[in-house]
Design a protein around this motif. Structure first.
Motif, PDB file in Angstrom:
ATOM      1  N   PHE A  79     -13.808  -2.971  -3.631  1.00 16.43           N
ATOM      2  CA  PHE A  79     -13.515  -3.156  -5.060  1.00 16.43           C
ATOM      3  C   PHE A  79     -12.641  -4.382  -5.303  1.00 16.43           C
ATOM      4  CE2 PHE A  79     -14.874   1.233  -4.973  1.00 16.43           C
ATOM      5  CZ  PHE A  79     -15.681   1.284  -6.096  1.00 16.43           C
ATOM      6  N   ALA A  80     -11.877  -4.789  -4.304  1.00 17.87           N
ATOM      7  CA  ALA A  80     -11.029  -5.966  -4.456  1.00 17.87           C
ATOM      8  C   ALA A  80     -11.808  -7.250  -4.188  1.00 17.87           C
ATOM      9  CB  ALA A  80      -9.839  -5.868  -3.503  1.00 17.87           C
TER      10      ALA A  80
ATOM     11  N   VAL B 194      -7.824   4.878  -4.451  1.00 18.07           N
ATOM     12  CA  VAL B 194      -8.933   5.531  -3.748  1.00 18.07           C
ATOM     13  C   VAL B 194      -8.512   6.965  -3.469  1.00 18.07           C
ATOM     14  CG1 VAL B 194     -10.332   5.561  -1.652  1.00 18.07           C
ATOM     15  CG2 VAL B 194      -9.671   3.368  -2.654  1.00 18.07           C
TER      16      VAL B 194
ATOM     17  N   SER C  49      -2.970  -4.576  -7.118  1.00 21.42           N
ATOM     18  CA  SER C  49      -4.399  -4.799  -7.406  1.00 21.42           C
ATOM     19  C   SER C  49      -4.954  -3.778  -8.390  1.00 21.42           C
ATOM     20  CB  SER C  49      -5.214  -4.727  -6.112  1.00 21.42           C
ATOM     21  OG  SER C  49      -4.774  -5.678  -5.188  1.00 21.42           O
ATOM     22  N   ARG C  50      -4.117  -2.796  -8.759  1.00 18.86           N
ATOM     23  CA  ARG C  50      -4.538  -1.710  -9.655  1.00 18.86           C
ATOM     24  C   ARG C  50      -5.740  -0.957  -9.086  1.00 18.86           C
ATOM     25  NH1 ARG C  50      -2.660  -2.219 -15.278  1.00 18.86           N
ATOM     26  NH2 ARG C  50      -4.538  -1.035 -15.704  1.00 18.86           N
ATOM     27  N   ILE C  51      -5.720  -0.694  -7.785  1.00 16.91           N
ATOM     28  CA  ILE C  51      -6.798   0.015  -7.101  1.00 16.91           C
ATOM     29  C   ILE C  51      -6.263   1.342  -6.572  1.00 16.91           C
ATOM     30  CG2 ILE C  51      -8.312   0.012  -5.080  1.00 16.91           C
ATOM     31  CD1 ILE C  51      -8.569  -3.004  -5.417  1.00 16.91           C
TER      32      ILE C  51
ATOM     33  N   GLU D  95       0.844  -1.189   0.000  1.00 24.63           N
ATOM     34  CA  GLU D  95       0.000   0.000   0.000  1.00 24.63           C
ATOM     35  C   GLU D  95       0.884   1.245   0.000  1.00 24.63           C
ATOM     36  OE1 GLU D  95      -3.585  -1.120   2.926  1.00 24.63           O
ATOM     37  OE2 GLU D  95      -1.590  -1.247   3.814  1.00 24.63           O
TER      38      GLU D  95
ATOM     39  N   ARG E 251      -3.096   0.676  -4.186  1.00 21.62           N
ATOM     40  CA  ARG E 251      -2.674  -0.727  -4.080  1.00 21.62           C
ATOM     41  C   ARG E 251      -2.207  -1.125  -5.474  1.00 21.62           C
ATOM     42  NH1 ARG E 251      -7.383  -3.997  -0.826  1.00 21.62           N
ATOM     43  NH2 ARG E 251      -7.128  -2.893   1.139  1.00 21.62           N
TER      44      ARG E 251
ATOM     45  N   ARG F 158      -8.851   1.947   3.070  1.00 23.03           N
ATOM     46  CA  ARG F 158      -8.685   0.488   3.040  1.00 23.03           C
ATOM     47  C   ARG F 158     -10.030  -0.213   2.894  1.00 23.03           C
ATOM     48  NH1 ARG F 158      -4.089   0.089   7.737  1.00 23.03           N
ATOM     49  NH2 ARG F 158      -2.289   0.006   6.333  1.00 23.03           N
TER      50      ARG F 158
ATOM     51  N   ALA G 143     -11.203   0.215  -0.697  1.00 26.65           N
ATOM     52  CA  ALA G 143     -10.401  -0.620  -1.607  1.00 26.65           C
ATOM     53  C   ALA G 143     -10.812  -2.077  -1.477  1.00 26.65           C
ATOM     54  CB  ALA G 143      -8.916  -0.458  -1.295  1.00 26.65           C
ATOM     55  N   ASP G 144     -11.086  -2.536  -0.257  1.00 31.68           N
ATOM     56  CA  ASP G 144     -11.525  -3.908  -0.047  1.00 31.68           C
ATOM     57  C   ASP G 144     -12.824  -4.204  -0.782  1.00 31.68           C
ATOM     58  OD1 ASP G 144      -9.332  -4.472   1.538  1.00 31.68           O
ATOM     59  OD2 ASP G 144     -10.433  -4.324   3.443  1.00 31.68           O
TER      60      ASP G 144
END
Length: 65
Positions: free
Chosen positions: A62-63, A38, A34-36, A14, A31, A56, A59-60
């Motif tokens: 979307f992950a 926010v 994960s290509r994320i 992160e 991230r 976090r 992001a979780d």
């Protein structure tokens, strides 16, 4: 004073940076694996939480965690 820098989580998964100015706070959370990403921008008069924890959680979602 102005500062520029990124924080890394202990495992390096992160990357994040936040800032505050008159009336607002911002936070960018990444991230890379994960290509994320926010991005948070909040009116300070409405804010009373932890920006990293919120980023976090978002992001979780979307992950799929």
């Amino acid at each position: 004073g102005h500062g520029l820098g990124w924080d890394l989580s202990e495992d390096g998964a992160e990357v994040f940076h936040g800032g505050t100015t008159v009336g607002a706070t911002t936070f960018l959370y990444l991230r890379p694996a994960s290509r994320i990403a926010v991005a948070i921008a909040v009116n300070l008069s409405l804010w009373d939480g932890d920006r990293l924890a919120l980023a976090r959680r978002l992001a979780d979602l979307f992950a799929g965690v």
